[in-house]
Design a protein around this motif. Structure first.
Motif, PDB file in Angstrom:
ATOM      1  N   THR A   1      17.952  43.914  39.371  1.00 56.19           N
ATOM      2  CA  THR A   1      17.200  43.788  38.128  1.00 56.19           C
ATOM      3  C   THR A   1      16.175  44.903  38.007  1.00 56.19           C
ATOM      4  O   THR A   1      15.675  45.177  36.932  1.00 56.19           O
ATOM      5  CB  THR A   1      16.442  42.451  38.083  1.00 56.19           C
ATOM      6  OG1 THR A   1      15.622  42.366  39.249  1.00 56.19           O
ATOM      7  CG2 THR A   1      17.401  41.288  38.033  1.00 56.19           C
TER       8      THR A   1
ATOM      9  N   SER B   1      20.103  44.726  32.290  1.00 56.96           N
ATOM     10  CA  SER B   1      19.025  44.573  31.314  1.00 56.96           C
ATOM     11  C   SER B   1      18.825  43.081  31.088  1.00 56.96           C
ATOM     12  O   SER B   1      19.688  42.265  31.429  1.00 56.96           O
ATOM     13  CB  SER B   1      19.362  45.278  30.000  1.00 56.96           C
ATOM     14  OG  SER B   1      20.051  44.396  29.155  1.00 56.96           O
ATOM     15  N   THR B   2      17.699  42.742  30.524  1.00 55.55           N
ATOM     16  CA  THR B   2      17.393  41.331  30.299  1.00 55.55           C
ATOM     17  C   THR B   2      18.368  40.708  29.300  1.00 55.55           C
ATOM     18  O   THR B   2      18.476  39.494  29.221  1.00 55.55           O
ATOM     19  CB  THR B   2      15.952  41.162  29.807  1.00 55.55           C
ATOM     20  OG1 THR B   2      15.717  42.141  28.802  1.00 55.55           O
ATOM     21  CG2 THR B   2      14.971  41.362  30.940  1.00 55.55           C
ATOM     22  N   ASP B   3      19.112  41.549  28.569  1.00 52.55           N
ATOM     23  CA  ASP B   3      20.142  41.022  27.666  1.00 52.55           C
ATOM     24  C   ASP B   3      21.217  40.259  28.434  1.00 52.55           C
ATOM     25  O   ASP B   3      21.936  39.436  27.858  1.00 52.55           O
ATOM     26  CB  ASP B   3      20.831  42.164  26.904  1.00 52.55           C
ATOM     27  CG  ASP B   3      19.872  42.875  25.954  1.00 52.55           C
ATOM     28  OD1 ASP B   3      18.780  42.325  25.704  1.00 52.55           O
ATOM     29  OD2 ASP B   3      20.209  43.959  25.475  1.00 52.55           O
TER      30      ASP B   3
ATOM     31  N   ARG C   1      19.941  53.270  24.419  1.00 50.50           N
ATOM     32  CA  ARG C   1      19.341  51.956  24.210  1.00 50.50           C
ATOM     33  C   ARG C   1      17.835  52.021  24.396  1.00 50.50           C
ATOM     34  O   ARG C   1      17.329  51.907  25.493  1.00 50.50           O
ATOM     35  CB  ARG C   1      19.951  50.967  25.180  1.00 50.50           C
ATOM     36  CG  ARG C   1      21.361  50.534  24.767  1.00 50.50           C
ATOM     37  CD  ARG C   1      22.173  50.105  25.971  1.00 50.50           C
ATOM     38  NE  ARG C   1      21.452  49.111  26.771  1.00 50.50           N
ATOM     39  CZ  ARG C   1      21.577  47.811  26.594  1.00 50.50           C
ATOM     40  NH1 ARG C   1      22.379  47.331  25.686  1.00 50.50           N
ATOM     41  NH2 ARG C   1      20.928  46.980  27.363  1.00 50.50           N
TER      42      ARG C   1
ATOM     43  N   ARG D   1      13.840  50.755  23.800  1.00 48.61           N
ATOM     44  CA  ARG D   1      13.163  49.471  23.672  1.00 48.61           C
ATOM     45  C   ARG D   1      11.730  49.722  23.240  1.00 48.61           C
ATOM     46  O   ARG D   1      11.156  50.756  23.564  1.00 48.61           O
ATOM     47  CB  ARG D   1      13.142  48.738  25.016  1.00 48.61           C
ATOM     48  CG  ARG D   1      14.498  48.175  25.352  1.00 48.61           C
ATOM     49  CD  ARG D   1      14.445  47.497  26.706  1.00 48.61           C
ATOM     50  NE  ARG D   1      15.797  47.153  27.125  1.00 48.61           N
ATOM     51  CZ  ARG D   1      16.464  46.103  26.664  1.00 48.61           C
ATOM     52  NH1 ARG D   1      15.922  45.285  25.797  1.00 48.61           N
ATOM     53  NH2 ARG D   1      17.675  45.864  27.098  1.00 48.61           N
TER      54      ARG D   1
ATOM     55  N   CYS E   1      11.435  43.701  30.486  1.00 47.25           N
ATOM     56  CA  CYS E   1      12.649  44.338  29.977  1.00 47.25           C
ATOM     57  C   CYS E   1      12.811  45.671  30.680  1.00 47.25           C
ATOM     58  O   CYS E   1      11.851  46.319  31.011  1.00 47.25           O
ATOM     59  CB  CYS E   1      12.542  44.578  28.471  1.00 47.25           C
ATOM     60  SG  CYS E   1      12.671  43.075  27.514  1.00 47.25           S
ATOM     61  N   HIS E   2      14.056  46.036  30.900  1.00 46.59           N
ATOM     62  CA  HIS E   2      14.311  47.323  31.547  1.00 46.59           C
ATOM     63  C   HIS E   2      15.088  48.219  30.613  1.00 46.59           C
ATOM     64  O   HIS E   2      15.904  47.729  29.876  1.00 46.59           O
ATOM     65  CB  HIS E   2      15.115  47.109  32.829  1.00 46.59           C
ATOM     66  CG  HIS E   2      14.329  46.369  33.873  1.00 46.59           C
ATOM     67  ND1 HIS E   2      13.605  47.003  34.839  1.00 46.59           N
ATOM     68  CD2 HIS E   2      14.126  45.060  34.049  1.00 46.59           C
ATOM     69  CE1 HIS E   2      13.017  46.088  35.599  1.00 46.59           C
ATOM     70  NE2 HIS E   2      13.310  44.908  35.144  1.00 46.59           N
TER      71      HIS E   2
END
Ligand SMILES: [Zn+2]
Length: 167
Positions: free
Chosen positions: A47, A84-86, A119, A121, A166-167
């Motif tokens: 993670t 990713s936190t997704d 991507r 954020r 979040c990453h």
């Protein structure tokens, strides 16, 4: 031979060492399960790069599968594509909230792809307080109880809480 689905079901009983209420399956870090002869190969994406929990997770995976009679286990690490936190399941998000950790903000619309910059954020997502639901919160430390979490405080109910970054 045991199917990959069966192995995945066993792995759903392995908790994340930092957040015991969430399994490594709900956390979305198990990328694949396969076999190389008699050896079960479990591929995991950390993670957080350098996350100290990875060693513990690998040991827990090995112990769980050996308890189910798997003769040999290899835990492989896959860094790309990054976790990713997704990847956290809906059940996982609910478990995080119940545990008092703000579930990661879901990206409403990711327009960065339109600009060809990958991507992206938001630098500081709006984080809702898991105690009272207020969005009136502030970041107090980039590192919470573990490096994977940030520490926030609710400005309404004053409760400090961890936010899964979040990453
Ligand atoms: Zn609050």
């Amino acid at each position: 031979m045991v199917s990959a689905d069966e192995v995945m079901a066993w792995l759903a009983e392995v908790s994340d060492p930092e957040i015991p209420v969430i399994s490594i399956i709900d956390l979305g870090i198990v990328r694949s399960v396969g076999w190389e002869g008699e050896t079960c190969v479990v591929t995991i994406t950390p993670t957080y790069s350098g996350c100290p929990a990875m060693t513990m997770i690998a040991e827990a995976v090995r112990a769980k599968l050996e308890a189910h009679g798997v003769p040999a286990v290899r835990v492989a690490t896959q860094l790309s594509p990054a976790w990713s936190t997704d990847a956290i399941s809906q059940a996982g998000r609910a478990a995080l909230a119940a545990y008092g950790i703000a579930p990661p903000a879901e990206r409403a619309i990711d327009i960065s792809a339109l600009h060809g910059i990958g991507r992206g954020r938001a630098a500081s997502p709006a984080v809702a307080c898991p105690m009272c639901g207020s969005a009136h919160t502030r970041l107090t430390s980039q590192f919470g109880s573990t490096p994977c979490k940030a520490l926030y405080q609710c400005l309404d109910c004053r409760e400090p809480f961890d936010y899964f970054k979040c990453h």
